[in-house]
Design a protein around this motif. Structure first.
Motif, PDB file in Angstrom:
ATOM      1  N   GLY A   1      10.754   3.073  -2.215  1.00 50.40           N
ATOM      2  CA  GLY A   1      11.198   4.083  -1.273  1.00 50.40           C
ATOM      3  C   GLY A   1      10.309   5.308  -1.345  1.00 50.40           C
ATOM      4  O   GLY A   1       9.917   5.737  -2.431  1.00 50.40           O
ATOM      5  N   GLU A   2       9.989   5.860  -0.187  1.00 53.34           N
ATOM      6  CA  GLU A   2       9.198   7.081  -0.126  1.00 53.34           C
ATOM      7  C   GLU A   2      10.081   8.259  -0.500  1.00 53.34           C
ATOM      8  O   GLU A   2      11.232   8.346  -0.049  1.00 53.34           O
ATOM      9  N   ILE A   3       9.560   9.175  -1.324  1.00 58.06           N
ATOM     10  CA  ILE A   3      10.348  10.308  -1.825  1.00 58.06           C
ATOM     11  C   ILE A   3       9.598  11.626  -1.614  1.00 58.06           C
ATOM     12  O   ILE A   3       9.392  12.400  -2.538  1.00 58.06           O
ATOM     13  N   VAL A   4       9.207  11.906  -0.377  1.00 57.30           N
ATOM     14  CA  VAL A   4       8.429  13.106  -0.086  1.00 57.30           C
ATOM     15  C   VAL A   4       9.227  14.202   0.618  1.00 57.30           C
ATOM     16  O   VAL A   4       8.714  15.302   0.817  1.00 57.30           O
TER      17      VAL A   4
ATOM     18  N   GLY B   1      -0.877  12.737  -0.656  1.00 56.92           N
ATOM     19  CA  GLY B   1       0.393  13.438  -0.517  1.00 56.92           C
ATOM     20  C   GLY B   1       1.649  12.602  -0.461  1.00 56.92           C
ATOM     21  O   GLY B   1       2.714  13.126  -0.127  1.00 56.92           O
ATOM     22  N   LEU B   2       1.585  11.350  -0.801  1.00 60.30           N
ATOM     23  CA  LEU B   2       2.785  10.521  -0.791  1.00 60.30           C
ATOM     24  C   LEU B   2       3.317  10.321  -2.207  1.00 60.30           C
ATOM     25  O   LEU B   2       2.573  10.386  -3.177  1.00 60.30           O
ATOM     26  N   ALA B   3       4.604  10.066  -2.300  1.00 61.66           N
ATOM     27  CA  ALA B   3       5.250   9.715  -3.565  1.00 61.66           C
ATOM     28  C   ALA B   3       6.294   8.643  -3.267  1.00 61.66           C
ATOM     29  O   ALA B   3       6.942   8.671  -2.219  1.00 61.66           O
ATOM     30  N   HIS B   4       6.416   7.709  -4.196  1.00 68.58           N
ATOM     31  CA  HIS B   4       7.352   6.588  -4.047  1.00 68.58           C
ATOM     32  C   HIS B   4       8.054   6.319  -5.367  1.00 68.58           C
ATOM     33  O   HIS B   4       7.543   6.667  -6.433  1.00 68.58           O
ATOM     34  N   VAL B   5       9.185   5.633  -5.270  1.00 63.74           N
ATOM     35  CA  VAL B   5       9.903   5.179  -6.455  1.00 63.74           C
ATOM     36  C   VAL B   5      10.399   3.753  -6.215  1.00 63.74           C
ATOM     37  O   VAL B   5      10.736   3.383  -5.091  1.00 63.74           O
ATOM     38  N   THR B   6      10.372   2.973  -7.280  1.00 63.87           N
ATOM     39  CA  THR B   6      11.056   1.688  -7.301  1.00 63.87           C
ATOM     40  C   THR B   6      12.060   1.742  -8.439  1.00 63.87           C
ATOM     41  O   THR B   6      11.768   2.291  -9.503  1.00 63.87           O
ATOM     42  N   ARG B   7      13.220   1.204  -8.205  1.00 67.01           N
ATOM     43  CA  ARG B   7      14.243   1.162  -9.252  1.00 67.01           C
ATOM     44  C   ARG B   7      14.515  -0.268  -9.694  1.00 67.01           C
ATOM     45  O   ARG B   7      15.406  -0.511 -10.503  1.00 67.01           O
ATOM     46  N   ASP B   8      13.723  -1.200  -9.178  1.00 66.03           N
ATOM     47  CA  ASP B   8      13.934  -2.615  -9.499  1.00 66.03           C
ATOM     48  C   ASP B   8      12.632  -3.310  -9.897  1.00 66.03           C
ATOM     49  O   ASP B   8      12.422  -4.481  -9.599  1.00 66.03           O
ATOM     50  N   GLY B   9      11.745  -2.578 -10.559  1.00 67.74           N
ATOM     51  CA  GLY B   9      10.524  -3.176 -11.066  1.00 67.74           C
ATOM     52  C   GLY B   9       9.490  -3.531 -10.020  1.00 67.74           C
ATOM     53  O   GLY B   9       8.592  -4.319 -10.282  1.00 67.74           O
TER      54      GLY B   9
ATOM     55  N   ASP C   1       0.863  -1.177   0.000  1.00 63.75           N
ATOM     56  CA  ASP C   1       0.000   0.000   0.000  1.00 63.75           C
ATOM     57  C   ASP C   1       0.906   1.234   0.000  1.00 63.75           C
ATOM     58  O   ASP C   1       1.731   1.396   0.894  1.00 63.75           O
ATOM     59  N   LEU C   2       0.778   2.080  -1.004  1.00 64.67           N
ATOM     60  CA  LEU C   2       1.633   3.260  -1.142  1.00 64.67           C
ATOM     61  C   LEU C   2       0.966   4.526  -0.609  1.00 64.67           C
ATOM     62  O   LEU C   2       1.490   5.625  -0.770  1.00 64.67           O
ATOM     63  N   THR C   3      -0.193   4.381   0.032  1.00 58.96           N
ATOM     64  CA  THR C   3      -0.909   5.510   0.613  1.00 58.96           C
ATOM     65  C   THR C   3      -0.700   5.522   2.125  1.00 58.96           C
ATOM     66  O   THR C   3      -0.058   4.632   2.683  1.00 58.96           O
TER      67      THR C   3
ATOM     68  N   TYR D   1      16.427  10.673  -8.516  1.00 60.57           N
ATOM     69  CA  TYR D   1      15.345   9.711  -8.304  1.00 60.57           C
ATOM     70  C   TYR D   1      14.418  10.100  -7.151  1.00 60.57           C
ATOM     71  O   TYR D   1      13.809   9.250  -6.520  1.00 60.57           O
ATOM     72  N   GLY D   2      14.306  11.390  -6.873  1.00 57.75           N
ATOM     73  CA  GLY D   2      13.393  11.859  -5.841  1.00 57.75           C
ATOM     74  C   GLY D   2      13.987  11.955  -4.453  1.00 57.75           C
ATOM     75  O   GLY D   2      13.267  12.275  -3.502  1.00 57.75           O
ATOM     76  N   ALA D   3      15.277  11.721  -4.306  1.00 56.24           N
ATOM     77  CA  ALA D   3      15.902  11.840  -2.980  1.00 56.24           C
ATOM     78  C   ALA D   3      15.858  13.289  -2.499  1.00 56.24           C
ATOM     79  O   ALA D   3      15.654  13.555  -1.311  1.00 56.24           O
ATOM     80  N   THR D   4      16.047  14.243  -3.413  1.00 62.02           N
ATOM     81  CA  THR D   4      15.932  15.665  -3.102  1.00 62.02           C
ATOM     82  C   THR D   4      15.111  16.336  -4.196  1.00 62.02           C
ATOM     83  O   THR D   4      15.094  15.877  -5.346  1.00 62.02           O
ATOM     84  N   TRP D   5      14.447  17.434  -3.840  1.00 60.51           N
ATOM     85  CA  TRP D   5      13.568  18.143  -4.765  1.00 60.51           C
ATOM     86  C   TRP D   5      13.931  19.614  -4.827  1.00 60.51           C
ATOM     87  O   TRP D   5      14.275  20.221  -3.817  1.00 60.51           O
ATOM     88  N   GLU D   6      13.829  20.169  -6.023  1.00 65.73           N
ATOM     89  CA  GLU D   6      14.028  21.600  -6.256  1.00 65.73           C
ATOM     90  C   GLU D   6      12.695  22.188  -6.706  1.00 65.73           C
ATOM     91  O   GLU D   6      12.040  21.652  -7.609  1.00 65.73           O
ATOM     92  N   ASN D   7      12.294  23.292  -6.086  1.00 60.71           N
ATOM     93  CA  ASN D   7      11.066  23.975  -6.461  1.00 60.71           C
ATOM     94  C   ASN D   7      11.309  24.715  -7.781  1.00 60.71           C
ATOM     95  O   ASN D   7      12.182  25.570  -7.861  1.00 60.71           O
ATOM     96  N   ILE D   8      10.547  24.399  -8.821  1.00 58.26           N
ATOM     97  CA  ILE D   8      10.700  25.065 -10.123  1.00 58.26           C
ATOM     98  C   ILE D   8       9.400  25.758 -10.540  1.00 58.26           C
ATOM     99  O   ILE D   8       9.150  25.972 -11.719  1.00 58.26           O
ATOM    100  N   ALA D   9       8.601  26.177  -9.546  1.00 58.17           N
ATOM    101  CA  ALA D   9       7.306  26.807  -9.830  1.00 58.17           C
ATOM    102  C   ALA D   9       7.408  28.307 -10.091  1.00 58.17           C
ATOM    103  O   ALA D   9       6.405  28.922 -10.452  1.00 58.17           O
TER     104      ALA D   9
END
Length: 173
Positions: A84-87, A71-79, A34-36, A131-139
Protein backbone atom coordinates in the motif's frame (compact mmCIF):
# COMPACT_ATOMS: atom_id res chain seq x y z
CA UNK A 1 20.41 -3.93 1.14
CA UNK A 2 18.76 -4.82 4.44
CA UNK A 3 19.31 -7.81 6.70
CA UNK A 4 16.15 -8.96 8.43
CA UNK A 5 16.12 -8.35 12.19
CA UNK A 6 14.26 -11.68 12.48
CA UNK A 7 16.66 -13.93 10.61
CA UNK A 8 20.21 -13.02 9.52
CA UNK A 9 19.90 -15.33 6.50
CA UNK A 10 17.16 -13.12 5.02
CA UNK A 11 18.48 -10.36 2.79
CA UNK A 12 16.36 -7.69 1.13
CA UNK A 13 17.62 -5.86 -1.96
CA UNK A 14 15.88 -2.87 -3.44
CA UNK A 15 16.09 -1.44 -6.93
CA UNK A 16 12.78 -0.17 -8.27
CA UNK A 17 11.26 -3.38 -6.91
CA UNK A 18 12.07 -5.20 -3.68
CA UNK A 19 13.72 -8.62 -3.72
CA UNK A 20 14.19 -11.09 -0.88
CA UNK A 21 16.61 -13.94 -0.36
CA UNK A 22 16.06 -16.60 2.29
CA UNK A 23 19.61 -17.97 1.87
CA UNK A 24 22.12 -15.14 2.29
CA UNK A 25 21.70 -13.92 -1.27
CA UNK A 26 22.20 -17.16 -3.19
CA UNK A 27 18.76 -16.73 -4.82
CA UNK A 28 16.41 -13.74 -4.79
CA UNK A 29 12.67 -13.56 -5.38
CA UNK A 30 10.78 -10.40 -6.33
CA UNK A 31 8.30 -9.49 -3.57
CA UNK A 32 6.94 -6.18 -4.87
CA UNK A 33 5.78 -4.48 -8.01
CA UNK A 34 7.61 -1.36 -9.16
CA UNK A 35 7.35 0.93 -6.11
CA UNK A 36 8.49 4.06 -7.98
CA UNK A 37 6.62 6.39 -10.31
CA UNK A 38 8.22 4.50 -13.25
CA UNK A 39 7.97 7.55 -15.49
CA UNK A 40 10.58 7.40 -18.26
CA UNK A 41 10.18 11.10 -19.00
CA UNK A 42 11.50 12.05 -15.54
CA UNK A 43 14.28 9.48 -15.16
CA UNK A 44 17.83 10.77 -15.07
CA UNK A 45 20.15 12.45 -12.61
CA UNK A 46 17.35 13.30 -10.19
CA UNK A 47 15.54 11.00 -9.60
CA UNK A 48 16.68 7.58 -10.68
CA UNK A 49 13.37 5.91 -9.71
CA UNK A 50 14.92 3.58 -7.16
CA UNK A 51 14.33 2.45 -3.60
CA UNK A 52 16.44 4.56 -1.25
CA UNK A 53 15.13 3.48 2.15
CA UNK A 54 14.09 0.10 3.59
CA UNK A 55 13.08 -1.00 7.06
CA UNK A 56 11.54 -4.18 8.41
CA UNK A 57 9.73 -3.98 11.71
CA UNK A 58 11.80 -5.58 14.47
CA UNK A 59 8.50 -6.46 16.16
CA UNK A 60 6.58 -8.03 13.27
CA UNK A 61 8.14 -10.22 10.60
CA UNK A 62 6.98 -9.22 7.12
CA UNK A 63 6.09 -5.61 7.94
CA UNK A 64 8.39 -3.81 5.52
CA UNK A 65 8.55 -0.13 4.62
CA UNK A 66 10.14 1.15 1.39
CA UNK A 67 10.83 4.71 0.28
CA UNK A 68 12.02 6.01 -3.08
CA UNK A 69 14.08 8.81 -4.52
CA UNK A 70 11.02 10.06 -6.42
CA UNK A 71 8.94 10.68 -3.30
CA UNK A 72 6.94 7.50 -2.83
CA UNK A 73 6.63 5.33 0.27
CA UNK A 74 4.96 1.93 0.63
CA UNK A 75 4.29 -0.67 3.29
CA UNK A 76 3.56 -4.37 3.20
CA UNK A 77 2.20 -6.11 6.26
CA UNK A 78 2.23 -9.61 4.77
CA UNK A 79 5.81 -10.11 3.62
CA UNK A 80 5.30 -8.60 0.19
CA UNK A 81 2.08 -10.24 -0.96
CA UNK A 82 0.34 -6.85 -1.03
CA UNK A 83 1.66 -3.29 -0.87
CA UNK A 84 0.00 0.00 0.00
CA UNK A 85 1.16 3.50 -0.82
CA UNK A 86 1.62 5.64 2.32
CA UNK A 87 2.34 9.16 1.05
CA UNK A 88 -0.81 10.98 2.19
CA UNK A 89 0.41 13.97 4.22
CA UNK A 90 4.09 13.71 3.24
CA UNK A 91 5.95 16.35 1.23
CA UNK A 92 5.36 15.73 -2.45
CA UNK A 93 8.15 14.40 -4.66
CA UNK A 94 10.83 14.59 -1.96
CA UNK A 95 13.53 11.92 -1.72
CA UNK A 96 12.79 9.45 1.09
CA UNK A 97 16.17 9.40 2.78
CA UNK A 98 15.34 7.06 5.66
CA UNK A 99 12.51 5.01 7.06
CA UNK A 100 12.76 3.50 10.54
CA UNK A 101 10.26 0.98 11.91
CA UNK A 102 9.95 1.28 15.68
CA UNK A 103 11.41 -1.41 17.89
CA UNK A 104 8.96 -0.43 20.67
CA UNK A 105 5.49 -0.01 19.14
CA UNK A 106 3.92 -2.03 16.32
CA UNK A 107 2.71 0.28 13.55
CA UNK A 108 5.00 3.14 14.54
CA UNK A 109 7.39 4.28 11.84
CA UNK A 110 9.59 7.32 11.29
CA UNK A 111 10.31 8.75 7.85
CA UNK A 112 12.80 11.41 6.77
CA UNK A 113 12.61 13.23 3.47
CA UNK A 114 15.32 15.24 1.79
CA UNK A 115 14.54 18.08 -0.61
CA UNK A 116 18.02 19.37 -1.46
CA UNK A 117 17.80 17.98 -4.98
CA UNK A 118 14.96 20.49 -5.48
CA UNK A 119 16.81 23.36 -3.73
CA UNK A 120 14.47 22.81 -0.76
CA UNK A 121 16.29 22.82 2.57
CA UNK A 122 13.25 22.30 4.78
CA UNK A 123 13.56 19.71 7.56
CA UNK A 124 11.08 16.94 6.74
CA UNK A 125 10.60 14.44 9.56
CA UNK A 126 7.45 12.40 10.10
CA UNK A 127 6.01 9.85 12.53
CA UNK A 128 3.11 7.49 11.99
CA UNK A 129 1.52 5.23 14.58
CA UNK A 130 -0.79 3.46 12.11
CA UNK A 131 1.60 1.87 9.60
CA UNK A 132 1.84 5.07 7.56
CA UNK A 133 -1.88 5.67 7.04
CA UNK A 134 -1.46 9.12 8.64
CA UNK A 135 1.66 11.18 9.37
CA UNK A 136 2.55 13.72 12.04
CA UNK A 137 5.24 16.32 11.35
CA UNK A 138 7.87 16.04 14.13
CA UNK A 139 10.53 18.32 12.58
CA UNK A 140 9.96 21.20 15.04
CA UNK A 141 13.24 22.22 16.65
CA UNK A 142 15.46 21.02 13.82
CA UNK A 143 16.92 24.32 12.57
CA UNK A 144 17.55 23.29 9.00
CA UNK A 145 17.35 20.30 6.75
CA UNK A 146 17.96 18.39 4.66
CA UNK A 147 17.52 15.34 6.87
CA UNK A 148 19.54 12.30 5.85
CA UNK A 149 18.83 9.85 8.66
CA UNK A 150 16.53 9.21 11.61
CA UNK A 151 17.17 6.50 14.18
CA UNK A 152 15.30 5.38 17.24
CA UNK A 153 17.39 4.79 20.35
CA UNK A 154 17.85 1.05 20.94
CA UNK A 155 16.92 1.29 24.63
CA UNK A 156 14.48 4.22 25.04
CA UNK A 157 11.50 4.81 22.77
CA UNK A 158 11.32 8.54 23.49
CA UNK A 159 14.84 9.23 22.17
CA UNK A 160 15.36 9.88 18.45
CA UNK A 161 18.53 10.83 16.62
CA UNK A 162 18.49 12.84 13.40
CA UNK A 163 21.37 13.54 11.06
CA UNK A 164 21.27 16.46 8.64
CA UNK A 165 23.77 18.04 6.27
CA UNK A 166 24.64 20.46 9.09
CA UNK A 167 24.73 18.33 12.23
CA UNK A 168 23.28 15.67 14.50
CA UNK A 169 20.26 16.34 16.68
CA UNK A 170 18.60 14.39 19.47
CA UNK A 171 15.23 14.60 21.14
CA UNK A 172 14.33 13.02 24.44
CA UNK A 173 10.58 13.50 24.14
Amino acid sequence: FLLSPHNPRIVYHGMNQLYRSWNLGDRFERISPDLTHDDETTMGDIPFHTLTALSESPLQFGVIYAGTDDGLAHVTRDGGKSWGEIVQGLASERWVSRVEASRFAPGTVYLAQNGKRHDDFTAYLWRSTDYGATWENIAAGIPCGPINVVREDPAKAEILYVGTDLGVYVTTD
